[in-house]
Design a protein around this motif. Structure first.
Motif, short mmCIF file in Angstrom:
data_model
loop_
_atom_site.label_atom_id
_atom_site.label_comp_id
_atom_site.label_asym_id
_atom_site.label_seq_id
_atom_site.Cartn_x
_atom_site.Cartn_y
_atom_site.Cartn_z
N ALA A 34 0.84 -1.21 0.00
CA ALA A 34 0.00 0.00 0.00
C ALA A 34 0.86 1.25 0.00
CB ALA A 34 -0.93 -0.02 1.21
N SER A 35 1.85 1.30 0.89
CA SER A 35 2.71 2.49 0.95
C SER A 35 3.53 2.63 -0.32
CB SER A 35 3.63 2.41 2.17
OG SER A 35 2.86 2.41 3.35
N ARG A 51 -10.09 4.66 0.25
CA ARG A 51 -11.32 4.80 1.03
C ARG A 51 -11.72 3.46 1.65
NH1 ARG A 51 -14.77 8.87 -0.31
NH2 ARG A 51 -14.30 8.58 -2.53
N CYS A 52 -12.14 3.53 2.92
CA CYS A 52 -12.65 2.33 3.59
C CYS A 52 -14.07 2.04 3.09
CB CYS A 52 -12.66 2.53 5.11
SG CYS A 52 -13.54 1.19 5.97
N PRO A 53 -14.35 0.78 2.71
CA PRO A 53 -15.68 0.46 2.20
C PRO A 53 -16.75 0.48 3.30
CG PRO A 53 -14.36 -1.53 2.38
CD PRO A 53 -13.45 -0.38 2.70
N VAL A 54 -16.34 0.49 4.57
CA VAL A 54 -17.32 0.43 5.66
C VAL A 54 -17.61 1.84 6.20
CG1 VAL A 54 -17.82 -0.50 7.97
CG2 VAL A 54 -16.64 -1.92 6.26
N SER A 65 -5.42 -1.08 4.83
CA SER A 65 -6.60 -1.54 5.56
C SER A 65 -7.10 -0.41 6.43
CB SER A 65 -6.27 -2.77 6.42
OG SER A 65 -5.32 -2.41 7.40
N CYS A 66 -8.34 -0.54 6.89
CA CYS A 66 -8.91 0.49 7.77
C CYS A 66 -8.63 0.10 9.22
CB CYS A 66 -10.41 0.60 7.54
SG CYS A 66 -11.19 1.75 8.70
N VAL A 71 -10.88 -3.85 7.65
CA VAL A 71 -11.13 -4.42 6.32
C VAL A 71 -10.14 -3.82 5.33
CG1 VAL A 71 -13.57 -4.83 6.75
CG2 VAL A 71 -12.84 -2.63 5.79
N PRO A 72 -9.84 -4.53 4.23
CA PRO A 72 -8.94 -3.96 3.23
C PRO A 72 -9.53 -2.70 2.60
CG PRO A 72 -9.28 -6.31 2.85
CD PRO A 72 -10.29 -5.87 3.87
#
Lengths: 173, 180
Positions: A34-35, A51-54, A65-66, A71-72
């Motif tokens: 990710a980085s 963006r976090c999906p949740v 991840s959030c 979550v991813p």
């Protein structure tokens, strides 16, 4: 503690009272997927969060991840190069290794479109005029010096817009 | 603290060197301070234990009775290797950059052992328990050389090449009888 008695060879010489005991840690830092993607985008002069999906919060730099929902985060979100100072620190103590002249200002900057601030320098303004809510823009290093590092942004500077409302950054104040 | 991050390398997943340094210094107190003063002056000192044994480097309290110790005494800068360990691949900041021995050295006039490096030109066959070794000192600092020129980041002494009051004012030990 009682006084020590010294042999003749140490009498009348200036005593050693302290010694240097430096410690050094030599790492190889692996940024992770990710980085690394974030930094590759920086090398192309783009700031891309996720963006976090949740909870729908946009993280920058993304960690993949959030931290709240566990979550991813897979949706990339391109961010503006402008933002709002949420908090700042005037540095008055020179520490070893720094290249900055004191005093200078380190600030938390909430990039427009993101939900978590990044830390960076504020320059091109007197240190005592920096304040929360100040609108700033990224100043990039020359194109031929840009690479996959946040140092590709030399600093942030005021962009001349009126201050942001407290409401706009209260979650990060 | 300072930290130095190098240029990232690699393909999709980036890697970069990251060095963190802490420029600690510590106060010595009068007993360890006497030992460090001795280093700078080019002599080695220990302390008389409660039973009359000479402890090198000096300790502040007797290892058996725990009473305070105060009598600093000079010992020799040569002695006998009581045990040793060969280092095939020296690490950064170790006293020597070629293979050497860490050795326990019973200095003349001492009743305990001092740990230090022994240089045998990289030749392990020279090392032996019971061999005589002597200190190889850095030179004394000339009066006209600034004592505070170093930023304090170097391991060991201050990199000036002169004695400053540090265990590495003894660069290492070497087999006794080696010509200068």
């Amino acid at each position: 503690m009682s006084d020590v008695t010294l042999p003749a060879s140490l009498q009348g010489v200036e005593p050693v009272k302290s010694i240097r005991t430096p410690a050094r840690l030599d790492y190889v830092y692996t940024a992770g997927r990710a980085s690394s993607r974030f930094l590759h985008n920086v090398a192309n002069k783009r700031l891309v969060g996720q963006r976090c999906p949740v909870c729908h919060k946009v993280y920058v730099p993304p960690r993949g991840s959030c931290p709240t929902d566990g979550v991813p985060t897979e949706e990339d979100v391109e961010l503006a190069h402008t933002g709002t100072v949420t908090s700042f620190c005037v540095v008055n103590v020179a520490f070893m290794g720094t290249l900055m002249e004191i005093p200078y200002v380190g600030a938390l900057i909430l990039l427009d479109g993101s939900d978590i601030p990044i830390m960076h320098l504020i320059q091109e303004v007197p240190y005592d005029q920096v304040h929360s809510g100040m609108r700033v823009e990224a100043v990039w290093v020359p194109d031929d010096e840009i690479g996959p590092t946040l140092e590709s942004i030399r600093h942030f500077r005021p962009n001349g817009e009126p201050d942001a409302s407290f409401e706009s950054y209260k979650d990060n104040a | 603290m300072s930290s130095t991050a190098g240029a990232p390398t690699g393909g999709d997943v980036l890697k970069a060197p990251n060095v963190i340094e802490y420029p600690f210094s510590r106060t010595t107190g009068p007993v360890i301070g006497a030992f460090m003063t001795g280093m700078r002056e080019g002599i080695i000192v220990g302390i008389k234990g409660a039973d009359g044994r000479v402890i090198v480097p000096p300790q502040e309290y007797d290892p058996v009775t725990a009473e305070e110790l105060t009598e600093i005494v000079e010992v020799g800068d040569a002695g006998v290797v009581t045990t040793w360990c060969w280092v095939n691949e020296p690490l950064t900041d170790q006293p020597l950059d070629r293979p050497f021995a860490w050795a326990m050295i019973r200095l003349d006039g001492a009743d305990t052992d001092l740990v230090h490096a022994v240089d045998t030109d990289g030749d392990q066959a020279v090392m032996a328990t019971g061999m005589r070794v002597k200190a190889r000192w850095l030179p004394a600092r000339p009066a006209d050389v600034d004592t505070e020129a170093d930023g304090g980041t170097s391991a060991g002494s201050d990199d000036s090449g002169y004695r400053v009051g540090h265990i590495l004012d003894i660069a290492c030990f070497e087999p006794e009888g080696v010509p200068e």
